[in-house]
Write a protein that holds these residues in place. Structure first.
Motif, PDB file in Angstrom:
ATOM      1  N   ILE A  42       1.076  -1.142   0.016  1.00 56.37           N
ATOM      2  CA  ILE A  42      -0.035   0.042   0.022  1.00 56.37           C
ATOM      3  C   ILE A  42       0.972   1.246   0.187  1.00 56.37           C
ATOM      4  N   ARG A  43       2.017   1.220   0.810  1.00 61.05           N
ATOM      5  CA  ARG A  43       2.958   2.448   0.954  1.00 61.05           C
ATOM      6  C   ARG A  43       3.600   2.604  -0.496  1.00 61.05           C
ATOM      7  N   GLN A  44       4.143   1.397  -1.036  1.00 65.43           N
ATOM      8  CA  GLN A  44       4.624   1.753  -2.236  1.00 65.43           C
ATOM      9  C   GLN A  44       4.276   2.040  -3.280  1.00 65.43           C
ATOM     10  N   GLY A 206      16.146   6.372  -4.723  1.00 67.07           N
ATOM     11  CA  GLY A 206      15.862   6.426  -3.313  1.00 67.07           C
ATOM     12  C   GLY A 206      17.546   6.173  -2.608  1.00 67.07           C
ATOM     13  N   PRO A 207      17.478   6.311  -1.352  1.00 67.76           N
ATOM     14  CA  PRO A 207      18.816   6.279  -0.680  1.00 67.76           C
ATOM     15  C   PRO A 207      19.588   4.931  -1.093  1.00 67.76           C
ATOM     16  N   HIS A 208      20.885   4.929  -0.442  1.00 66.89           N
ATOM     17  CA  HIS A 208      21.860   3.923  -0.959  1.00 66.89           C
ATOM     18  C   HIS A 208      21.451   2.589  -0.239  1.00 66.89           C
ATOM     19  N   ASP A 209      21.609   1.550  -0.616  1.00 62.74           N
ATOM     20  CA  ASP A 209      20.785   0.167  -0.213  1.00 62.74           C
ATOM     21  C   ASP A 209      21.135   0.105   1.511  1.00 62.74           C
ATOM     22  N   SER A 210      22.508   0.533   1.794  1.00 58.95           N
ATOM     23  CA  SER A 210      22.619   0.498   3.143  1.00 58.95           C
ATOM     24  C   SER A 210      21.754   1.183   4.102  1.00 58.95           C
ATOM     25  N   GLU A 211      21.275   2.353   3.496  1.00 55.40           N
ATOM     26  CA  GLU A 211      20.273   3.329   4.284  1.00 55.40           C
ATOM     27  C   GLU A 211      19.036   3.012   3.918  1.00 55.40           C
ATOM     28  N   SER A 212      18.667   2.177   3.010  1.00 50.37           N
ATOM     29  CA  SER A 212      17.154   1.875   2.479  1.00 50.37           C
ATOM     30  C   SER A 212      16.333   1.011   3.660  1.00 50.37           C
ATOM     31  N   HIS A 214      13.273  -0.091   3.672  1.00 47.50           N
ATOM     32  CA  HIS A 214      12.269  -1.124   3.190  1.00 47.50           C
ATOM     33  C   HIS A 214      12.757  -2.164   2.254  1.00 47.50           C
ATOM     34  N   SER A 215      14.232  -1.939   1.738  1.00 43.11           N
ATOM     35  CA  SER A 215      14.641  -2.908   0.550  1.00 43.11           C
ATOM     36  C   SER A 215      14.621  -4.164   0.956  1.00 43.11           C
ATOM     37  N   ASN A 228      18.141  -0.439  -4.879  1.00 46.65           N
ATOM     38  CA  ASN A 228      18.088   1.116  -5.259  1.00 46.65           C
ATOM     39  C   ASN A 228      19.305   1.449  -6.118  1.00 46.65           C
ATOM     40  N   ASP A 229      20.658   0.762  -5.477  1.00 51.70           N
ATOM     41  CA  ASP A 229      22.152   1.102  -6.054  1.00 51.70           C
ATOM     42  C   ASP A 229      22.202   0.390  -7.532  1.00 51.70           C
TER      43      ASP A 229
END
Ligand code: FAQ
Length: 322
Positions: A42-44, A206-212, A214-215, A228-229
């Motif tokens: 729902i969010r995405q 989006g942010p770097h994978d390390s900062e994501s 929800h990933s 993302n990266d």
């Protein structure tokens, strides 16, 4: 059922769900799904829908100022396509058991985000070229992989959306070709638009994978199929020859081919700017939402008319059945 039986049942449901996802079976609206999967979708999907609809504003701003009748018609068609994308995506989100009114309220009160890129102003005709080329280009990069997302209605929506986005990308690149091969002033306009839209386009991933946040979950549930990266890197690599063909300068002065990785290394994104924009403090955040609220209020009569019509239809059916 005892508490132990209930928890065993929940684990079984979750395992069965994950094995269906791992086997590339699509999850459909009436299937059982973990509450976290539903919430994340729902969010995405709703944020994706909001992006399509808010994304109409920067380009809509240029429909009356496009330099020829043909360009006006093409841009008008493109902006209308974005409205259509929003509608498919809102419908896909509603299939998860949330109403359109709740989704719109979340956009308008700021609790739901939309793509940061649409908070940048469109100052010149070159910006319309740069948006089609870079913004739709980045969107396709991401959305091609989302065609394989695990939720059926989202995946099917993406297939149609990707076809239209390819046309959008080409119309943008064609504007850039005309400007870049035109007079020195036109070439300068193209360069200026590239300089202003390049970095914000990279932020779309989006942010770097390390900062994501929800990933990890989204990759496990196959909502997202690439990180993302990885997607950002694809976009960086594919854009280099396109900039070269235009004969423009690359905005990233640290860009360098890395033979061992087989990819370009690039300069760092200004993450402070990204955070500012996604937290409501970009150039146009307030203007975009105010405009949405105004248009939504002005459209209230259409929604009221639809409700009144549905009620009349129901009453007619009841009378006929009596
Ligand atoms: N802008 O944990 P992650 C288009 C938020 S369509 C704003 O990495 P996730 C067509 C993120 O929501 C463009 N917010 O998040 C067009 C989360 O916040 P939350 C839209 C961003 O979801 C062209 C937080 O940061 N495309 O352009 C952004 O795993 C021309 C943490 O991030 C889609 O939406 C950002 N750039 O990955 C229309 C594609 N990046 O929810 C008109 C579908 C991150 O916790 C004209 N979406 N955030 O409050 C996705 O693929 C993913 O949602 C990502 C973010 C990749 C965007």
């Amino acid at each position: 059922m005892t508490a132990t039986d209930q928890s065993k049942h929940a684990t079984e449901l979750e395992e069965n769900f994950q094995s269906r996802v791992d086997a590339e079976q699509k999850i459909e609206p009436k299937d059982w799904m973990p509450p976290g999967y539903r919430k994340n979708l729902i969010r995405q999907i709703s944020q994706h829908a909001h992006s399509e609809v808010i994304g109409m504003q920067p380009e809509g701003n240029w429909i009356t100022r496009a330099p020829s009748l043909r360009r006006k018609a093409v841009l008008l068609a493109k902006v209308q396509d974005e409205a259509g994308h929003g509608l498919y995506l809102y419908s896909a989100t509603e299939s998860l058991g949330i109403s359109r009114a709740e989704l719109i309220a979340a956009l308008q009160d700021g609790s739901a985000k939309y793509a940061s890129i649409f908070n940048y102003p469109t100052q010149t005709w070159g910006d319309i070229g740069a948006i089609g080329w870079l913004v739709d280009g980045a969107a396709i990069c991401n959305q091609v992989s989302l065609q394989r997302t695990s939720y059926g209605p989202y995946a099917r929506g993406m297939i149609r959306i990707c076809k239209e986005e390819s046309f959008h990308q080409r119309q943008g690149y064609q504007i850039m070709i005309e400007l870049a091969k035109g007079s020195p002033a036109q070439k300068q306009m193209a360069q200026d638009s590239l300089n202003r839209f390049y970095w914000p386009s990279l932020m779309m991933f989006g942010p770097h994978d390390s900062e994501s946040a929800h990933s990890a979950k989204s990759m496990k549930w196959r909502i997202k199929r690439e990180t993302n990266d990885d997607l950002r890197q694809k976009f960086i690599d594919q854009t280099v020859p396109q900039i070269e063909y235009l004969g423009l300068e690359h905005p990233d002065k640290e860009l360098k081919w890395n033979e061992s990785r087989g990819h370009y290394d690039s300069g760092e994104i200004d993450w402070e700017e990204f955070q500012n924009v996604i937290n409501g403090n970009g150039h146009c955040n307030r203007q975009r939402i105010q405009h949405h609220v105004k248009a939504h209020e002005e459209g209230a009569w259409v929604r009221d008319a639809q409700i009144a019509y549905n009620e009349k239809q129901k009453a007619r059916q009841t009378d006929a059945a009596a």
